[in-house]
Design a protein around this motif. Structure first.
Motif, mmCIF file in Angstrom:
data_model
loop_
_atom_site.group_PDB
_atom_site.id
_atom_site.type_symbol
_atom_site.label_atom_id
_atom_site.label_comp_id
_atom_site.label_asym_id
_atom_site.label_seq_id
_atom_site.Cartn_x
_atom_site.Cartn_y
_atom_site.Cartn_z
ATOM 1 N N LEU A 46 36.495 34.032 2.817
ATOM 2 C CA LEU A 46 36.973 33.890 1.227
ATOM 3 C C LEU A 46 35.846 33.209 0.470
ATOM 4 O O LEU A 46 34.941 32.476 1.094
ATOM 5 C CB LEU A 46 38.039 32.681 1.298
ATOM 6 N N GLN A 47 35.778 33.948 -0.747
ATOM 7 C CA GLN A 47 34.495 33.273 -1.517
ATOM 8 C C GLN A 47 34.283 31.868 -1.624
ATOM 9 O O GLN A 47 33.178 31.536 -1.643
ATOM 10 C CB GLN A 47 34.666 34.184 -2.861
ATOM 11 N N GLN A 48 35.424 31.171 -1.798
ATOM 12 C CA GLN A 48 35.341 29.747 -2.117
ATOM 13 C C GLN A 48 35.314 28.833 -1.061
ATOM 14 O O GLN A 48 35.061 27.545 -0.969
ATOM 15 C CB GLN A 48 36.468 29.376 -2.936
ATOM 16 N N SER A 49 35.414 29.533 0.406
ATOM 17 C CA SER A 49 35.455 28.647 1.642
ATOM 18 C C SER A 49 34.181 27.697 1.591
ATOM 19 O O SER A 49 34.275 26.416 2.100
ATOM 20 C CB SER A 49 35.495 29.605 2.769
ATOM 21 N N SER A 50 33.043 28.260 1.789
ATOM 22 C CA SER A 50 31.834 27.339 1.735
ATOM 23 C C SER A 50 31.672 26.165 0.803
ATOM 24 O O SER A 50 31.584 25.059 1.317
ATOM 25 C CB SER A 50 30.479 28.175 1.438
ATOM 26 N N ALA A 51 31.960 26.376 -0.552
ATOM 27 C CA ALA A 51 32.239 25.186 -1.667
ATOM 28 C C ALA A 51 33.215 24.359 -1.231
ATOM 29 O O ALA A 51 32.877 23.021 -1.459
ATOM 30 C CB ALA A 51 32.090 26.028 -2.922
ATOM 31 N N LEU A 52 34.380 24.679 -0.927
ATOM 32 C CA LEU A 52 35.409 23.810 -0.463
ATOM 33 C C LEU A 52 35.106 22.847 0.619
ATOM 34 O O LEU A 52 35.472 21.729 0.654
ATOM 35 C CB LEU A 52 36.708 24.682 -0.171
ATOM 36 N N PHE A 53 34.536 23.536 1.827
ATOM 37 C CA PHE A 53 33.942 22.947 2.821
ATOM 38 C C PHE A 53 33.192 21.650 2.529
ATOM 39 O O PHE A 53 33.378 20.506 2.930
ATOM 40 C CB PHE A 53 33.485 23.815 3.888
ATOM 41 N N TYR A 54 32.181 22.257 1.824
ATOM 42 C CA TYR A 54 30.883 21.170 1.460
ATOM 43 C C TYR A 54 31.791 20.005 0.306
ATOM 44 O O TYR A 54 31.235 18.743 0.651
ATOM 45 C CB TYR A 54 29.887 21.903 0.846
ATOM 46 N N GLU A 55 32.577 20.305 -0.475
ATOM 47 C CA GLU A 55 33.244 19.314 -1.079
ATOM 48 C C GLU A 55 33.692 18.266 -0.378
ATOM 49 O O GLU A 55 33.653 17.253 -0.356
ATOM 50 C CB GLU A 55 34.037 19.840 -2.078
ATOM 51 N N ASN A 56 34.675 18.831 0.593
ATOM 52 C CA ASN A 56 35.405 17.793 1.491
ATOM 53 C C ASN A 56 34.412 17.213 2.307
ATOM 54 O O ASN A 56 34.506 15.808 2.714
ATOM 55 C CB ASN A 56 36.521 18.644 2.294
ATOM 56 N N LEU A 57 33.541 17.752 2.853
ATOM 57 C CA LEU A 57 32.630 17.108 3.712
ATOM 58 C C LEU A 57 31.618 15.838 3.119
ATOM 59 O O LEU A 57 31.576 15.091 3.593
ATOM 60 C CB LEU A 57 31.836 18.045 4.295
ATOM 61 N N GLU A 58 31.318 16.227 1.896
ATOM 62 C CA GLU A 58 30.639 15.278 0.999
ATOM 63 C C GLU A 58 31.112 14.225 0.987
ATOM 64 O O GLU A 58 30.739 12.972 0.838
ATOM 65 C CB GLU A 58 30.025 15.920 -0.208
ATOM 66 N N LEU A 59 32.537 14.359 0.385
ATOM 67 C CA LEU A 59 33.267 13.217 0.203
ATOM 68 C C LEU A 59 33.627 12.328 1.425
ATOM 69 O O LEU A 59 33.359 11.011 1.403
ATOM 70 C CB LEU A 59 34.688 13.631 -0.293
ATOM 71 N N TRP A 60 33.825 12.917 2.662
ATOM 72 C CA TRP A 60 33.969 12.026 3.848
ATOM 73 C C TRP A 60 32.758 11.432 4.184
ATOM 74 O O TRP A 60 32.953 10.300 4.482
ATOM 75 C CB TRP A 60 34.353 13.218 4.974
ATOM 76 N N MET A 61 31.492 12.044 4.140
ATOM 77 C CA MET A 61 30.274 11.343 4.477
ATOM 78 C C MET A 61 29.953 10.037 3.448
ATOM 79 O O MET A 61 29.725 9.227 3.895
ATOM 80 C CB MET A 61 29.248 12.530 4.211
ATOM 81 N N ILE A 62 30.221 10.225 2.195
ATOM 82 C CA ILE A 62 30.298 9.347 1.176
ATOM 83 C C ILE A 62 31.057 8.190 1.641
ATOM 84 O O ILE A 62 31.007 6.985 1.418
ATOM 85 C CB ILE A 62 30.334 9.716 -0.063
ATOM 86 N N ASN A 63 32.459 8.587 1.980
ATOM 87 C CA ASN A 63 33.379 7.500 2.119
ATOM 88 C C ASN A 63 33.146 6.493 3.348
ATOM 89 O O ASN A 63 33.546 5.555 3.680
ATOM 90 C CB ASN A 63 35.067 8.159 2.283
ATOM 91 N N TYR A 64 32.254 7.436 4.175
ATOM 92 C CA TYR A 64 32.155 6.827 5.524
ATOM 93 C C TYR A 64 30.777 5.891 5.566
ATOM 94 O O TYR A 64 30.605 4.962 6.162
ATOM 95 C CB TYR A 64 32.110 7.908 6.631
ATOM 96 N N GLY A 65 30.136 5.868 4.408
ATOM 97 C CA GLY A 65 28.938 5.029 3.881
ATOM 98 C C GLY A 65 27.690 5.804 3.833
ATOM 99 O O GLY A 65 26.595 5.193 3.820
ATOM 100 N N PHE A 66 27.456 7.140 4.133
ATOM 101 C CA PHE A 66 26.399 7.783 3.890
ATOM 102 C C PHE A 66 26.063 8.093 2.489
ATOM 103 O O PHE A 66 26.721 7.996 1.790
ATOM 104 C CB PHE A 66 26.517 9.362 4.513
ATOM 105 N N THR A 67 24.667 8.019 2.343
ATOM 106 C CA THR A 67 24.199 8.574 1.027
ATOM 107 C C THR A 67 23.510 9.747 0.706
ATOM 108 O O THR A 67 22.564 10.088 1.645
ATOM 109 C CB THR A 67 22.906 7.295 0.680
#
Length: 102
Positions: A46-67
């Protein structure tokens, strides 16, 4: 310095779809005429798969305390006291470096 590599299994199949995406059913699955499938989760290819994955991952990383490091959203840093962890991501592969054995 410890260095570890990993592969994120099913990376592009875990993200919720935030827009309406309709598709024809796969071979062997039939629907009534004029009907189609609405995706709730992303799929490989799916064309959007990579962008959707990175959006979710970035939010998770930031919520966990990563910068985030840099504008690309593919490198993150976490510091807790003297311990440091740097994570770099490419597609569904990750590498992390840490000065801690834990």
């Amino acid at each position: 310095m410890e260095l570890h590599h990993w592969d994120i299994q099913g990376a592009f199949c875990t993200s919720n779809v935030n827009t309406e995406i309709l598709m024809c059913p796969p071979t062997g699955y039939s629907l009534p005429d004029g009907k189609c499938l609405k995706l709730c989760k992303s799929l490989y290819g799916l064309q959007q798969s990579s962008a959707l994955f990175y959006e979710n991952l970035e939010l998770w990383m930031i919520n966990y305390g990563f910068t985030p490091i840099g504008p690309d959203g593919v490198m993150f840093r976490l510091e807790q006291g003297t311990e440091k962890l740097i994570v770099s991501l490419y597609v569904e592969d990750g590498v992390c470096a840490s000065n801690s054995d834990d």
